[in-house]
Design an enzyme around this catalytic site. Structure first.
Site, PDB file in Angstrom:
ATOM      1  N   ASP A  35     -55.971  50.453 -55.313  1.00 41.96           N
ATOM      2  CA  ASP A  35     -56.549  50.476 -53.961  1.00 41.96           C
ATOM      3  C   ASP A  35     -57.733  49.506 -53.862  1.00 41.96           C
ATOM      4  OD1 ASP A  35     -56.713  51.249 -51.362  1.00 41.96           O
ATOM      5  OD2 ASP A  35     -57.765  53.128 -51.748  1.00 41.96           O
ATOM      6  N   HIS A  52     -53.700  41.022 -51.938  1.00 40.13           N
ATOM      7  CA  HIS A  52     -52.620  41.773 -52.597  1.00 40.13           C
ATOM      8  C   HIS A  52     -52.061  40.964 -53.774  1.00 40.13           C
ATOM      9  CE1 HIS A  52     -52.752  44.921 -49.668  1.00 40.13           C
ATOM     10  NE2 HIS A  52     -52.336  44.176 -48.659  1.00 40.13           N
ATOM     11  N   LEU A 149     -41.319  50.261 -73.168  1.00 35.61           N
ATOM     12  CA  LEU A 149     -42.323  50.588 -72.145  1.00 35.61           C
ATOM     13  C   LEU A 149     -41.611  50.703 -70.804  1.00 35.61           C
ATOM     14  CD1 LEU A 149     -45.914  49.613 -71.730  1.00 35.61           C
ATOM     15  CD2 LEU A 149     -44.470  49.174 -69.783  1.00 35.61           C
TER      16      LEU A 149
HETATM   17  C1  FPP Z   1     -53.896  49.045 -51.565  1.00 34.73           C
HETATM   18  O1  FPP Z   1     -55.024  48.289 -51.111  1.00 34.73           O
HETATM   19  C2  FPP Z   1     -52.826  48.174 -52.034  1.00 34.73           C
HETATM   20  C3  FPP Z   1     -51.583  48.062 -51.460  1.00 34.73           C
HETATM   21  C4  FPP Z   1     -51.189  48.805 -50.252  1.00 34.73           C
HETATM   22  C5  FPP Z   1     -50.569  47.143 -51.997  1.00 34.73           C
HETATM   23  C6  FPP Z   1     -50.611  46.971 -53.486  1.00 34.73           C
HETATM   24  C7  FPP Z   1     -49.609  45.965 -53.862  1.00 34.73           C
HETATM   25  C8  FPP Z   1     -49.780  45.057 -54.840  1.00 34.73           C
HETATM   26  C9  FPP Z   1     -50.970  44.974 -55.720  1.00 34.73           C
HETATM   27  C10 FPP Z   1     -48.687  44.088 -55.100  1.00 34.73           C
HETATM   28  C11 FPP Z   1     -47.651  44.772 -55.921  1.00 34.73           C
HETATM   29  C12 FPP Z   1     -46.375  44.077 -55.846  1.00 34.73           C
HETATM   30  C13 FPP Z   1     -45.348  44.373 -56.654  1.00 34.73           C
HETATM   31  C14 FPP Z   1     -44.107  43.626 -56.513  1.00 34.73           C
HETATM   32  C15 FPP Z   1     -45.413  45.435 -57.692  1.00 34.73           C
HETATM   33  P1  FPP Z   1     -55.346  48.360 -49.570  1.00 34.73           P
HETATM   34  O2  FPP Z   1     -54.428  47.420 -48.839  1.00 34.73           O
HETATM   35  O3  FPP Z   1     -55.249  49.803 -49.105  1.00 34.73           O
HETATM   36  O4  FPP Z   1     -56.815  47.829 -49.496  1.00 34.73           O
HETATM   37  P2  FPP Z   1     -58.051  48.555 -48.788  1.00 34.73           P
HETATM   38  O5  FPP Z   1     -58.123  49.947 -49.345  1.00 34.73           O
HETATM   39  O6  FPP Z   1     -59.240  47.724 -49.164  1.00 34.73           O
HETATM   40  O7  FPP Z   1     -57.782  48.551 -47.314  1.00 34.73           O
HETATM   41 MG    MG Z   2     -56.587  51.410 -49.245  1.00 31.65          MG
END
Ligand code: FPP
Ligand code: MG
Length: 300
Positions: A35, A52, A149
């Site tokens: 997050d 992301h 894994l």
């Molecule tokens: C949460 O941060 C993150 C996500 C909703 C997406 C996480 C995805 C990735 C790291 C890419 C993964 C991809 C693959 C193919 C595994 P947020 O968007 O809620 O950020 P915030 O809390 O600051 O609003």
């Molecule tokens: Mg978030």
């Protein structure tokens, strides 16, 4: 960026890792709630999809750290069903990132085979665009022989949906093969996406949020929960080690619950017909159906 990074440890990092390995128990299964990507993007004045993307790079580092320290199963929350409510631009951006990463995975299966990594996408993948379903199914099939894994990527996932799907599996397929007395907590657990995984020992959520956000709520009743204020793209090896240390400190309290659960299972196995031919046949059908679905999606 590859799924497993070529992280270069400093000697202090290596020393700390060896010390934690030598002095304490390493969790078998670690789950990450990644997050804070958008807050990171805002703080760096970059596009949120770039945030992301940096998040994915940290996932690849985490996978390397887990491999090296001896964690054997990793589950990561990459896309919640709730995330479909975000702007279409962000959802499409996340899907494009997933397309790129799963396509990359298919190109580097030799690297995953070398580490024995098996990818499983847990979630309602039929909610995804067809081309992404195909990529995800192909990724799972192409690593299915690996067993060193396990990387479970929760994509189009929420716990409530997972439990609903499990009930649906019992109702649709079980009504033919099962008797009323077969329906139990353990049977429902066998119908979850995580059917072949032990529950996480440790859950690590970043960005200061102290919620589960509908993530593995069935599976986490005896897991150590670790929350850190760091934003996911800023996570370092030291944050990771701090979570392992917290697990080593707190696992004793949870071990008592787990021991009680294991004793109860042993008693159940002795006294009930949970492992009857009927149930075993039903469970084999679930595995067969899931594999058939993957083969169908990969061929589309
Ligand atoms: C949460 O941060 C993150 C996500 C909703 C997406 C996480 C995805 C990735 C790291 C890419 C993964 C991809 C693959 C193919 C595994 P947020 O968007 O809620 O950020 P915030 O809390 O600051 O609003
Ligand atoms: Mg978030």
């Amino acid at each position: 960026m590859s799924w497993v990074s070529d992280y270069k440890y400093t000697w202090t990092e290596r020393f700390a890792m060896r010390t934690l390995r030598a002095c304490g128990h390493i969790p078998h299964h670690v789950a990450f709630v990644m997050d804070g990507n958008r807050r990171f993007a805002r703080s760096q004045q970059i596009d949120k999809i770039e945030g992301h993307s940096r998040g994915f790079e940290k996932l690849a580092d985490c996978l390397r750290w887990c491999l090296d320290i001896g964690v054997r199963e990793v589950t990561t929350f990459a896309f919640s069903i709730e995330n479909f409510k975000r702007s279409s631009e962000e959802v499409e951006g996340l899907f494009n990132l997933a397309r790129e990463k799963f396509a990359r995975l298919l190109e580097e299966t030799a690297r995953l085979d070398e580490h024995g990594i098996r990818i499983r996408v847990i979630g309602n993948i039929e909610l995804l665009p067809l081309d992404l379903q195909k990529l995800v199914a192909s990724a799972m099939l192409s690593t299915e022989r690996n067993d060193k894994l396990f990387l479970n990527v929760a994509f189009a996932y929420t716990s409530r949906d997972e439990i609903t799907q499990a009930v649906d599996t019992v109702l649709r397929h079980g009504c033919r093969d099962l008797a009323a007395e077969d329906i139990s907590e353990r049977l429902l657990a066998e119908c979850l996406y995580t059917r072949h995984s032990p529950p996480p020992d440790l859950v690590f959520r970043t960005s200061g949020e102290t919620r589960l956000s509908d993530f593995m709520m069935w599976q986490l009743s005896t897991s150590v929960l670790y929350f850190s204020n760091v934003l996911w793209p800023q996570i370092t090896f030291w944050h990771f080690l701090a979570s392992i240390l917290a697990y080593q400190r707190d696992r004793w309290q949870l071990e008592d619950f787990r021991r009680a659960e294991r004793m109860q299972s042993v008693q159940l196995a002795k006294t009930s017909d949970f492992y009857s031919e009927r149930v075993l046949k039903f469970l084999a059908t679930i595995d067969e159906d899931r594999r058939k679905l993957l083969v169908r999606l990969a061929a589309n």
